[in-house]
Scaffold this motif. Structure first.
Motif, PDB file in Angstrom:
ATOM      1  N   GLU A 272      12.353 -30.692 -29.052  1.00 41.84           N
ATOM      2  CA  GLU A 272      11.891 -30.123 -27.790  1.00 41.84           C
ATOM      3  C   GLU A 272      10.570 -29.390 -27.957  1.00 41.84           C
TER       4      GLU A 272
ATOM      5  N   ASP B 263       8.064 -32.137 -27.815  1.00 40.89           N
ATOM      6  CA  ASP B 263       7.953 -32.575 -26.422  1.00 40.89           C
ATOM      7  C   ASP B 263       7.055 -31.639 -25.610  1.00 40.89           C
TER       8      ASP B 263
ATOM      9  N   ALA C 296       3.474 -32.678 -23.894  1.00 40.79           N
ATOM     10  CA  ALA C 296       3.214 -32.503 -22.464  1.00 40.79           C
ATOM     11  C   ALA C 296       1.990 -31.628 -22.232  1.00 40.79           C
TER      12      ALA C 296
ATOM     13  N   GLY D 218       6.422 -41.236 -26.929  1.00 48.62           N
ATOM     14  CA  GLY D 218       6.916 -40.895 -25.597  1.00 48.62           C
ATOM     15  C   GLY D 218       7.743 -41.991 -24.954  1.00 48.62           C
ATOM     16  N   ARG D 219       8.394 -41.616 -23.868  1.00 46.63           N
ATOM     17  CA  ARG D 219       9.225 -42.562 -23.118  1.00 46.63           C
ATOM     18  C   ARG D 219       8.346 -43.459 -22.258  1.00 46.63           C
TER      19      ARG D 219
ATOM     20  N   GLU E  37       3.376 -39.249 -16.060  1.00 46.52           N
ATOM     21  CA  GLU E  37       3.948 -37.914 -15.896  1.00 46.52           C
ATOM     22  C   GLU E  37       3.711 -37.104 -17.165  1.00 46.52           C
TER      23      GLU E  37
ATOM     24  N   ASP F 237       4.452 -32.949 -17.786  1.00 42.53           N
ATOM     25  CA  ASP F 237       4.776 -31.635 -17.230  1.00 42.53           C
ATOM     26  C   ASP F 237       5.138 -30.683 -18.359  1.00 42.53           C
TER      27      ASP F 237
ATOM     28  N   THR G 188       8.486 -28.714 -18.140  1.00 39.13           N
ATOM     29  CA  THR G 188       9.772 -29.352 -18.383  1.00 39.13           C
ATOM     30  C   THR G 188       9.784 -30.196 -19.651  1.00 39.13           C
TER      31      THR G 188
ATOM     32  N   LYS H 103       8.267 -32.954 -20.193  1.00 42.41           N
ATOM     33  CA  LYS H 103       8.459 -34.354 -19.888  1.00 42.41           C
ATOM     34  C   LYS H 103       7.125 -35.095 -19.904  1.00 42.41           C
TER      35      LYS H 103
ATOM     36  N   LEU I  48       5.917 -39.369 -19.486  1.00 45.65           N
ATOM     37  CA  LEU I  48       6.416 -40.703 -19.161  1.00 45.65           C
ATOM     38  C   LEU I  48       5.231 -41.642 -19.039  1.00 45.65           C
TER      39      LEU I  48
END
Length: 480
Positions: A402, A405, A409, A446-447, A467, A469, A472, A474, A476
């Motif tokens: 996290e 992540d 972001a 990343g996803r 995306e 952010d 959060t 996140k 994408l």
């Protein structure tokens, strides 16, 4: 794989630090040490229980990342007069500072492991110990558990011993410096022998069917209040040093198994389906994997600097899932007692400043080598140890993933709509339009979700960031 860097602005850095503070709260990460723990640590730092034996004449050295100050291990290698090698491996003696049942001990059992955030670590023990009195810092006398291995000319262990002794490290080295010294021929003999012994031990690992994955690490690096993402492919020196730790972990397991009481690090053999899926991934990544070539042999042939190989190595980590700790008492030895990746019984015993279980293993091994009964506190706490360590490992993994992540972001926060070169490194079997992409610049994993068709596993494609952010964590992507 090329080392890529991308900075975020000071303003972004402030927002990221706020997000990291929120992450600590959401994960219920331990806060500052209680006053009674700090007081006990200060007292222990000033009055450790020192051993009778003195090995300060052995010129130990440490190998760690440049910024590390919690130094668990120091080593020295020499040739034996009649052939073969002698390896001394000193491990920080945390038990010399921790009183069983005290406040410091209770806090360590609550924390279980050191947690690493981009903006600092949450240590297992107060810094006065982990970065000071118990750390094997150069030029300082320290209590340690000193392992001594006599190896034959092929690197096989002939004799093993471990005892408490006072040690003094002479130098704090880093992996890049070690690699350069070995490569250009300027390494003094103890360091040059690390390369020799490391290569011999790697050959023995191949012989027994063990596997060491040279997976490029995605790093978050802080500098002057900003953060960057980078990939770091392991150097040969990383592997040589790791082989000494693996050798010690296997010796520790053997000692405990011989006495019938201990705690092992275990990993079940991967199911056939997992290997089959890896074969499909290799085919998609255009990696030649003949059916007669064992998985372990294929892994060793790969170059982590090549994007397709790096992606495959990352997928190989799926075979390492399911690792845990297994305790045994009174001769009731577990079956199997093997760590599948090590291909031998194995124990965690070389990082007691950062892992609780290593203090137990060290104490059990010292008693086993001396032929004495281990202290009562080891047997009293052993049964609960696997559960504690599993919980700590889950938290550490969540913190790492996290945190990355959040940085990803933040790095990409103002680049929504831009396109990037990427490699599709994973596709969900039941949802082939969803997967994972690997960017080289910036260093992001990343996803990705496709609205137009199945994702091409192993293909290099252009992707668009849809995306990002930081609030959060996140990000994408979609096919461009």
């Amino acid at each position: 794989m090329p080392r890529r860097q991308m900075h975020i602005t000071g303003a972004d850095g402030a927002a990221l630090r706020a997000a990291l503070r929120a992450l600590r709260t959401s994960l219920d990460v331990p806060a500052a040490f209680p006053a009674e723990v700090l007081a006990e640590a200060e007292n222990a730092a000033a009055r450790p229980r020192l051993p009778d034996a003195d090995d300060t004449a052995v010129p130990f050295f440490t190998i760690d990342p440049p910024s590390s100050v919690d130094l668990d291990q120091a080593l020295h290698l020499a040739r034996r007069p009649r052939g073969g090698y002698r390896v001394h491996y000193a491990i920080a003696d945390v038990a010399a500072f921790v009183t069983p049942g005290g406040a410091l001990d209770a806090e360590a059992h609550r924390r279980v492991t050191t947690l690493y955030f981009p903006d600092g670590r949450v240590p297992l023990h107060p810094p006065v110990l982990s970065e000071g009195a118990a750390s094997l810092l150069p030029g300082q006398d320290r209590p340690a558990l000193v392992w001594r291995f006599d190896l034959d000319a092929d690197g096989r262990v002939e004799t093993t011993d471990v005892r408490r002794a006072l040690v003094r490290s002479r130098a704090k080295l880093d992996y890049d410096g070690v690699q350069k010294a070995v490569d250009n021929g300027t390494a003094e003999e103890p360091l040059a022998l690390l390369a020799d012994v490391g290569r011999l031990r790697e050959a023995l690992e191949r012989e027994r069917g063990g596997i060491s994955l040279d997976v490029p690490e995605q790093e978050v690096v802080e500098h002057d209040g900003t953060y960057r993402l980078a990939y770091r492919a392991p150097l040969p020196a990383d592997g040589w040093n790791a082989q000494i730790s693996l050798m010690t972990g296997m010796a520790a397991a053997d000692l405990m198994l011989a006495t019938g009481t201990g705690v092992l690090r275990t990993l079940p053999t991967a199911p056939d389906g997992a290997v089959g899926r890896l074969r499909r991934t290799a085919k998609a990544l255009r990696i030649d994997w003949p059916h007669h070539v064992p998985y372990a042999e294929l892994v060793r042939s790969l170059d982590p600097h090549r994007p397709a190989h790096a992606a495959f190595l990352q997928e190989c980590t799926a075979l390492l899932r399911g690792a845990g700790y297994t305790v045994f008492f009174g001769g009731d030895v577990p079956d199997p007692a093997i760590h599948a990746a090590v291909a031998a019984p194995y124990a965690h015993c070389t990082a007691p400043l950062r892992r609780l279980v290593d203090r137990y293993c060290g104490e059990l091994c010292v008693a086993a080598a001396a032929g004495t009964e281990p202290p009562e506190w080891t047997s009293a706490g052993l049964a609960a140890l696997p559960g504690r360590m599993a919980e700590g490992s889950r938290l550490a993994n969540a913190v790492e993933r996290e945190s990355v992540d959040l940085v990803e972001a933040a790095v990409l926060g103002d680049r929504v709509g831009e396109t990037f070169e990427a490699t599709v490194i994973d596709v969900k079997e039941r949802e082939p339009r969803v997967g994972t992409v690997h960017l080289e610049d910036p260093a992001v994993v990343g996803r990705i979700r496709s609205d137009t068709g199945d994702l091409p596993l192993g293909e290099r494609i252009r992707v668009r960031l849809t995306e990002a952010d930081p609030g959060t964590a996140k990000i994408l992507f979609a096919p461009a």
